[in-house]
Design an enzyme around this catalytic site. Structure first.
Site, short mmCIF file in Angstrom:
data_model
loop_
_atom_site.label_atom_id
_atom_site.label_comp_id
_atom_site.label_asym_id
_atom_site.label_seq_id
_atom_site.Cartn_x
_atom_site.Cartn_y
_atom_site.Cartn_z
N GLU A 174 0.83 -1.05 0.00
CA GLU A 174 -0.12 0.08 0.17
C GLU A 174 0.87 1.33 0.04
O GLU A 174 0.81 2.42 -0.71
CB GLU A 174 -1.08 -0.03 1.21
CG GLU A 174 -1.93 1.09 1.06
CD GLU A 174 -3.02 0.97 2.33
OE1 GLU A 174 -3.84 1.70 2.40
OE2 GLU A 174 -2.66 0.09 3.34
N GLY A 203 -8.32 5.19 7.49
CA GLY A 203 -8.95 5.13 8.54
C GLY A 203 -8.24 4.20 9.50
O GLY A 203 -8.60 4.35 10.86
N ALA A 204 -7.86 3.25 8.95
CA ALA A 204 -7.24 1.94 9.96
C ALA A 204 -5.51 1.93 9.94
O ALA A 204 -5.08 1.38 10.80
CB ALA A 204 -7.83 0.74 9.73
N SER A 205 -5.08 2.62 9.04
CA SER A 205 -3.53 2.39 9.00
C SER A 205 -2.93 3.67 8.31
O SER A 205 -3.53 4.45 7.68
CB SER A 205 -3.16 1.36 7.97
OG SER A 205 -3.27 1.48 6.58
N THR A 206 -1.42 4.04 8.34
CA THR A 206 -0.95 5.18 7.97
C THR A 206 0.54 4.65 7.18
O THR A 206 1.03 3.80 7.97
CB THR A 206 -0.72 6.32 8.80
OG1 THR A 206 -0.12 7.36 8.01
CG2 THR A 206 0.20 5.71 9.97
N GLN A 207 0.92 5.17 6.07
CA GLN A 207 1.96 4.62 5.56
C GLN A 207 3.08 5.90 5.19
O GLN A 207 2.66 6.89 4.94
CB GLN A 207 1.84 4.08 4.12
CG GLN A 207 1.28 2.81 4.29
CD GLN A 207 -0.54 2.60 4.55
OE1 GLN A 207 -0.86 2.02 5.48
NE2 GLN A 207 -1.15 3.70 4.07
#
Length: 497
Positions: A174, A203-207
């Protein structure tokens, strides 16, 4: 009568040879013009299409991409041509009713069926990529996750496209494909320019993904991804933080505030005057916080707001772990991160939150940004509701937290300073295409789709030149022959002289 016959015999244009030469000459000229026109006419451009469904934690979106059938440095030139936001929540929300996950995609798929040319339907690849929402569901209930994917598969296979499967993307994929998207749209890959880092917040993760001259992948191999695009090799640092998307981070924050199982929480990240009754069971039903649920907690708690940015920052800081680091440099939670380098594009929730708060201009000093956010958080809840009558209350109630969380994540989590903060550019679209992982994903997949043979002129270049030369020589010879009646006159004139 004899006089007319004598004149006709003396007129060279009435001889059979002259007539034949004229006819052949006209045919040769027509042939030359025809060959030139047919050989040099514009060739019709062939296009291919691809469809990618981004099944995120909060919603699903469909994107249609188009690119020339011929390739450019072995990488198709992909452009977004259409997008469709699926009504309803993300597919992971249908764990208890999997069939609805497939049904929710129908409307956007029907639009795609009309948009893609019918003659291309059977060869248009269709992919569904699920991100952090399905990662979390798969952790909690793998059977439910499989049921959702099965329902999605059955729904998508009813359409005339070339269904290629639905799967969960890893956080690394991602982040990496988001980086490809940003740099591809800016044409940095094609021109071999210095690349831009990518910051993605869902909403649930960040990269976070970027190329660093000081990172060769040896210190933390799991965070290294190699790409070859447009003839250039890229060694990319990328990491995805599951549970640190804005929605799950909000749960982490509330979980910290309710560790003792109180009946009421006064929240500095909510506006003064805000109040709501919330269920402990709902707050703690995510795997990001389920193991933290306090024992003996009441069924509900009363959530009120105080609107204090400084105190909100202190609360938000508790969702990060800044103490453990076994590497030379870390971001948070003991994760390796090389020193930041170059500019960064921040998209998805980064853009939508900061755009709502009118804070996308990073030329504004960081301290001024904090002052503006401080004033927003201190604004009474009633006034906020009046100012934004069309906004959903659920999202409206969280913008103070989301803005504070974004600044904390960027400055304390990723180590941007008041100086390097201006290197960030909040973006929604680049040249008409949405910023996100889907375009990078599609771009990467075009390397595995065989290119069609391009349309060529009817004749090869050598053959074309040969035919034109022969016809031109023939016309020249015929022209000389057409002057044949003048030859005797010229010779007689020379004799007289």
């Amino acid at each position: 009568m004899s006089a007319q016959r004598e004149m006709k015999e003396k007129n060279p244009w009435h001889t059979p040879v002259t007539i034949i030469i004229t006819v052949i000459g006209v045919i040769a000229i027509v042939a030359l013009v025809t060959v030139a026109v047919v050989q040099n006419r514009p060739l019709p451009q062939k296009y291919k299409y691809g469809i990618v469904l981004d099944a995120g934690s909060s919603h699903t979106a469909l994107y249609i991409y188009e690119w020339p059938a011929e390739k450019d440095n072995n990488t198709g030139r992909v452009e977004q041509k259409h997008s469709c936001k699926v009504d309803g929540p993300g597919i992971s929300s249908y764990a208890s009713a999997p069939l609805k996950a497939g049904q929710s995609l129908r409307e956007c798929m029907q639009k795609a069926e009309k948009w893609v040319p019918s003659k291309r339907h059977h060869e248009t690849p269709l992919y569904l990529g699920a991100t952090a929402g399905m990662r979390l569901l798969n952790m909690v209930d793998s059977v439910a996750s499989e049921d959702v994917f099965q329902a999605v598969k059955e729904a998508l296979q009813k359409f005339p496209f070339s269904y290629q499967g639905a799967r969960i993307l890893s956080g690394q994929e991602e982040g990496a494909f988001g980086w490809v998207t940003v740099n591809y749209l800016d044409e940095r890959l094609k021109q071999g320019l210095e690349t831009t880092g990518a910051l993605d917040l869902g909403g649930a993760s960040t990269q976070i993904s970027f190329v660093s001259d000081n990172y060769d992948g040896s210190e933390s191999p799991n965070n290294s991804v190699n790409f070859r695009l447009y003839g250039n090799d890229y060694n990319l640092y990328t990491h995805s933080f599951l549970c640190y998307g804005k929605d799950q981070a909000h749960r982490l924050k509330l979980a910290h505030q309710t560790q003792s199982g109180p009946n009421a929480v006064a929240d500095p990240c909510s506006h003064p005057g805000y109040n709501a009754t919330k269920k402990y069971s709902v707050l703690y039903d995510s795997p990001c916080v389920s193991d933290r649920k306090p024992q003996g907690a009441p069924a509900t708690f009363h959530h009120t707001g105080t609107g204090n940015l400084q105190q909100c920052q202190e609360v938000v800081r508790n969702v990060f772990n800044f103490t453990d680091c076994k590497y030379s440099h870390c971001s948070f939670n003991g994760v390796f991160q090389p020193i930041l380098q170059g500019g960064f594009g921040a998209f998805s929730a980064y853009y939508f939150v900061m755009d709502f708060l009118n804070l996308t201009d990073t030329t504004v000093p960081l301290e001024a940004v904090k002052e503006q956010l401080k004033a927003y958080c201190a604004t009474p809840w009633d006034q906020i509701v009046q100012q934004h009558p069309k906004a959903k209350l659920k999202y409206l109630a969280e913008y103070c937290f989301s803005g504070t969380y974004i600044l904390s994540l960027l400055t304390e989590g990723y180590n941007f300073t008041s100086v390097t903060y201006s290197d960030i550019k909040f973006i929604e679209k680049i040249k008409g295409s949405d910023a996100g992982w889907t375009l990078g994903y599609m771009l990467n997949l075009t390397n595995m789709i065989p290119a069609e043979a391009p349309d060529f002129p009817p004749l090869p270049h050598a053959g074309y030149v040969s035919i034109v030369t022969i016809i031109a020589v023939l016309i020249f010879i015929l022209f000389l022959f057409s002057l044949r009646p003048l030859w005797p006159r010229c010779s007689k004139q020379q004799q007289i002289v």
